[in-house]
Enzyme design. Structure first.
Site, PDB file in Angstrom:
ATOM      1  CE  LYS A 193      21.509  77.382  64.308  1.00 22.28           C
ATOM      2  NZ  LYS A 193      22.525  76.799  63.441  1.00 22.28           N
TER       3      LYS A 193
ATOM      4  CD  GLN B  17      24.529  78.059  60.596  1.00 23.65           C
ATOM      5  OE1 GLN B  17      24.262  78.219  61.781  1.00 23.65           O
ATOM      6  NE2 GLN B  17      23.814  77.280  59.817  1.00 23.65           N
TER       7      GLN B  17
ATOM      8  CG  ASP C 154      25.477  71.766  65.202  1.00 21.03           C
ATOM      9  OD1 ASP C 154      24.256  71.931  65.407  1.00 21.03           O
ATOM     10  OD2 ASP C 154      26.125  72.410  64.358  1.00 21.03           O
TER      11      ASP C 154
END
Ligand code: NDP
Length: 285
Positions: A53, A97, A120
């Protein structure tokens, strides 16, 4: 006749070029999109994802920061960090995460991220907006899947889309997105009876199960578009999807490979969401 392969790699590359240009334009207007990723603990797979990422952000010009926290971090400490980032005007996207160490409740963490920075797309506000058809930050994998289907040039409206899997991360949101595109959507799962009979009716078949090569050609209608979300690592180290690619490619019209299909789209949509969040926060459209 063999199916056309939808290369997620190629589609992702072309979208990232567009995003790069968009960032240049935003920077000219004084806004430099920024993403902060929090990694708690030392899970090796999570470390790889976070590095990917970070690299993707750098490549297209998004400011990125990774906050690494100890495996023993408490829920309160993590919440404090999120509250700080929620207030920070230079942070447009926040991503924690997953999975998190077991002393931390994932739901409490997702709920604490400001919905406008939830790149997200997992916050209940964004999930709810998707369900009622309002604009929101879309979850990355389902959004990437939709882009791959669009790429075929096929009109989604009126088509029968069958989704195998009903997880909150893939199956459910991709079903909502396809419904929003006016497909007729059937959601199937492990308790579905007569799965093959249902999937054989699909014009668009999205497979998100997590069972290596379960979907053989008996599940697929000739000419269908097949999107394979599955990512399964076999004992010999090989990565395969949920679809038996070699035989299904002979009857489908389009099919995504694994790897190189849905995978590269997920991070691309994260980059897109970060830019979207920056624009929303600074009231630019
Ligand atoms: P989950 O394990 O959360 O969900 C799997 C779903 O498949 C469940 O809804 C389950 O049904 C259903 N299922 C399981 N067995 C069967 C069966 N025999 N017949 C029909 N349905 C079945 O997985 P995810 O949705 O998180 O992920 C699915 C796959 O996609 C995994 O391989 C994962 O690695 C991959 N993935 C890939 C991403 C990418 O970027 N490429 C991103 C996210 C996931 P039930 O609800 O009844 O248990």
């Amino acid at each position: 006749m063999s199916a056309q392969i939808i290369s997620g790699k190629e589609v992702a590359k072309s979208i990232r070029e567009d995003l790069k240009r968009e960032i240049e334009e935003l920077k000219r207007q004084g806004v430099h999109p920024g993403l902060t990723v929090i990694l708690v603990g030392d899970d090796p797979a999570s470390q790889i994802y976070v590095n990917m990422k970070e690299k993707a952000c750098k490549e297209i010009g998004i400011r990125s920061e990774v906050i690494r926290m100890d495996q023993s971090t408490s829920q309160e400490e993590l919440l404090k960090e999120i509250h700080r980032l929620n207030q920070d005007e230079n942070v447009h996207g926040i991503l924690v995460q997953l999975p998190l160490p077991k002393q931390i409740d994932e739901k409490a963490i997702i709920n604490a991220i400001s919905p406008v920075k939830d790149v997200d797309g997992f916050h209940p506000v964004n999930v709810g907006k998707l369900a009622i058809g309002e604009d929101s930050l879309l979850p990355c994998t389902p959004h990437g899947i939709l882009e791959l289907i669009r790429q075929t040039g096929t009109e989604i409206k009126g088509k029968h889309a069958v989704v195998i899997g009903r997880s909150n991360i893939v199956g459910k949101p991709v079903s909502l997105l396809l419904l929003r595109e006016n497909a007729t959507v059937t959601i199937t799962h492990s308790k579905t009876r007569g799965l093959k009979t249902i999937t054989k009716q699909a014009d668009i078949l999205v497979v998100a199960i997590g069972k290596p090569e379960m979907v053989t050609k008996e599940y697929v209608k000739p000419g269908a578009i097949v999107i394979d979300v599955g990512t399964n690592r076999l004992e010999n180290g090989k990565v395969v999807g949920d679809v038996k690619f070699e035989e299904v490619k002979d009857i489908a019209s389009y099919i995504t490979p694994v790897p190189g299909g849905v995978g590269p789209m997920t991070i691309t949509m994260l980059l897109k969401n970060t830019i979207e969040a920056a624009k929303n926060i600074h009231h630019l459209k």
